[in-house]
Design a protein around this motif. Structure first.
Motif, short mmCIF file in Angstrom:
data_model
loop_
_atom_site.label_atom_id
_atom_site.label_comp_id
_atom_site.label_asym_id
_atom_site.label_seq_id
_atom_site.Cartn_x
_atom_site.Cartn_y
_atom_site.Cartn_z
N UNK A 62 0.83 -1.21 0.00
CA UNK A 62 0.00 0.00 0.00
C UNK A 62 0.86 1.26 0.00
N UNK A 63 2.08 1.14 0.50
CA UNK A 63 2.97 2.31 0.55
C UNK A 63 3.57 2.63 -0.81
N UNK A 64 3.46 1.72 -1.75
CA UNK A 64 4.02 1.92 -3.09
C UNK A 64 3.11 2.82 -3.91
N UNK A 120 12.89 -9.32 15.69
CA UNK A 120 11.72 -10.12 16.05
C UNK A 120 11.71 -11.50 15.41
N UNK A 121 12.43 -11.64 14.29
CA UNK A 121 12.34 -12.89 13.55
C UNK A 121 11.12 -12.97 12.66
N UNK A 122 10.39 -11.86 12.50
CA UNK A 122 9.21 -11.84 11.64
C UNK A 122 9.59 -12.25 10.22
N UNK A 123 8.90 -13.24 9.72
CA UNK A 123 9.13 -13.75 8.37
C UNK A 123 8.04 -13.23 7.44
N UNK A 124 8.47 -12.60 6.35
CA UNK A 124 7.52 -12.03 5.40
C UNK A 124 7.26 -13.00 4.25
N UNK A 125 6.10 -12.87 3.65
CA UNK A 125 5.73 -13.66 2.49
C UNK A 125 6.31 -12.96 1.26
N UNK A 126 7.54 -13.32 0.90
CA UNK A 126 8.20 -12.59 -0.18
C UNK A 126 7.63 -12.96 -1.55
N UNK A 127 7.01 -14.11 -1.65
CA UNK A 127 6.37 -14.44 -2.93
C UNK A 127 5.16 -13.53 -3.17
N UNK A 128 4.41 -13.28 -2.13
CA UNK A 128 3.28 -12.35 -2.26
C UNK A 128 3.78 -10.94 -2.58
N UNK A 129 4.84 -10.53 -1.89
CA UNK A 129 5.40 -9.21 -2.17
C UNK A 129 5.91 -9.13 -3.61
N UNK A 167 4.96 -10.74 -6.26
CA UNK A 167 3.86 -10.66 -7.21
C UNK A 167 3.25 -9.26 -7.21
N UNK A 168 3.03 -8.71 -6.02
CA UNK A 168 2.45 -7.37 -5.93
C UNK A 168 3.34 -6.29 -6.52
N UNK A 169 4.64 -6.44 -6.32
CA UNK A 169 5.58 -5.44 -6.85
C UNK A 169 5.71 -5.56 -8.36
N UNK A 170 5.65 -6.78 -8.88
CA UNK A 170 5.70 -6.94 -10.33
C UNK A 170 4.50 -6.26 -10.98
N UNK A 171 3.33 -6.39 -10.35
CA UNK A 171 2.13 -5.74 -10.88
C UNK A 171 2.26 -4.22 -10.85
N UNK A 172 3.02 -3.72 -9.90
CA UNK A 172 3.19 -2.27 -9.75
C UNK A 172 4.43 -1.75 -10.46
N UNK A 173 5.18 -2.63 -11.09
CA UNK A 173 6.41 -2.25 -11.81
C UNK A 173 7.41 -1.60 -10.85
#
Length: 376
Positions: free
Chosen positions: A139-141, A157-166, A168-174
């Protein structure tokens, strides 16, 4: 698995829970470095071509570890910070461009982008504390966002992000996608293709069980020539080794980011360490680390006044669990653990524990006993 555990001959009573910082080497890494040192004493560089063969094997192991398309996508670098700098100072920025990061990043993945501010680049930090950090990052993009750079696992914290979701979303936003994978690579499977990341980097001295001074930089093939080179030398040339050649051009592969003589001693040790991870298998490594983190979590939850600063959802964490004890100063807790030969570190207002796949049950139980004694 027993034979793999024999690779770690640590001092008696040592309880090593600090792999998110610097890991002990397996025996095979120490042996590879020792053999290399002895060879240098006895033979010098007589067998240099054989050394280059080990370097090639290292590239191949890193390619498989990252699931990169080719060894051409792999550069051997000094550290994560160097690789991040190659990206930050290689792109052609325009005033008004934006970079998105989180508000929990290790300094290496913050300072390098803030250093671009004199060029008119704006750095936006996104809070990850909500239920859906990926949504907050995407949403910040906005229309001026050029790149998002994020640690796949946050170091405190060791928080693990879903980089596959990110991805895909970033590819859609170029929007370009840069992943600091230092707290994931070697602890959990990583897939550069599935994540659609443009750049990824990590050091060898944490979960990869190697020495400091050698890391990996993955650069997507289509973007290599878009990064303006900052360093030049004999090793980054397309025709490396043809010393009498007058005309030159940078290597078409990611070797273009390796300006000079390689860290051959580090190469010997890291290649050996990665051979161990490959033999165990990253799926097994990840499962064993998850079991050990859960064991620590359940033991910590029995402590009065415990405050856990790491995600409880196994899908949201890797090898890190950070805690504090209400009514106990973190320094006092840390000093007590250190006195009992528990190797850990203070991070982000708490004590960070980070076991690896080989961490013995005795280490976890004795560490929890120390904490229970302290908490009363």
């Amino acid at each position: 698995m027993t034979s793999f555990l024999d690779e770690f001959a640590q001092a008696p009573n040592l309880k090593y829970l600090n792999h998110a910082a610097v890991s002990p080497w397996p025996k095979r890494a120490a042996l590879a470095a020792s053999r290399f040192a002895e060879q240098n004493v006895l033979l010098g560089a007589r067998d240099y071509p054989e050394w280059m063969g080990v370097e090639q094997r290292l590239r191949e192991r890193l390619m498989r570890l990252l699931n990169a398309p080719s060894t051409d996508d792999i550069a051997l670098v000094k550290n994560t910070s160097e690789a991040l700098s190659f990206v930050a100072f290689g792109l052609d920025w325009q005033a008004g461009d934006q970079v998105i990061i989180s508000d929990e990043e290790f300094p290496s993945n913050r300072v390098v982008w803030e250093a671009l501010q004199p060029r008119g680049v704006e750095v936006i930090q996104v809070n990850l504390k909500g239920m859906d950090p990926e949504s907050a990052l995407l949403a910040a993009c906005g229309p001026r966002t050029r790149l998002l750079s994020i640690s796949s696992v946050q170091y405190v914290s060791g928080l693990r992000l879903d980089i596959e979701r990110l991805g895909e979303g970033l590819r859609q936003r170029d929007v370009l996608f840069c992943v600091d994978a230092i707290q994931q690579l070697g602890a959990l499977p990583f897939d550069a293709i599935a994540a659609q990341c443009d750049f990824a980097m990590a050091d060898g001295h944490k979960w990869l069980l190697g020495p400091e001074g050698l890391g990996v930089f993955y650069c997507r093939a289509e973007l290599r020539e878009q990064l303006k080179l900052q360093e030049y030398g004999w090793h980054m040339l397309e025709h490396m080794g043809d010393y009498s050649r007058i005309e030159w051009q940078p290597a078409r592969s990611a070797r273009r980011f390796e300006c000079g003589s390689p860290n051959m001693l580090g190469t010997m040790a890291l290649e050996a360490s990665l051979s161990l991870l490959e033999e165990v298998g990253m799926a097994t490594v990840g499962k064993l680390i998850e079991e050990r983190v859960l064991w620590l979590q359940e033991g910590l939850e029995r402590l009065p006044g415990i405050q856990l600063h790491s995600p409880m959802n196994p899908a949201r964490r890797a090898g890190i669990i950070t805690f504090s004890l209400e009514g106990h100063d973190n320094q006092v807790v840390f000093d007590r653990l250190k006195a009992e030969q528990v190797v850990c570190v203070q991070r982000g207002g708490g004590i960070r524990l980070s076991p690896h796949f080989y961490t013995a049950p005795k280490v976890i139980e004795e560490t929890l006993a120390v904490l229970h004694g302290l908490a009363g």
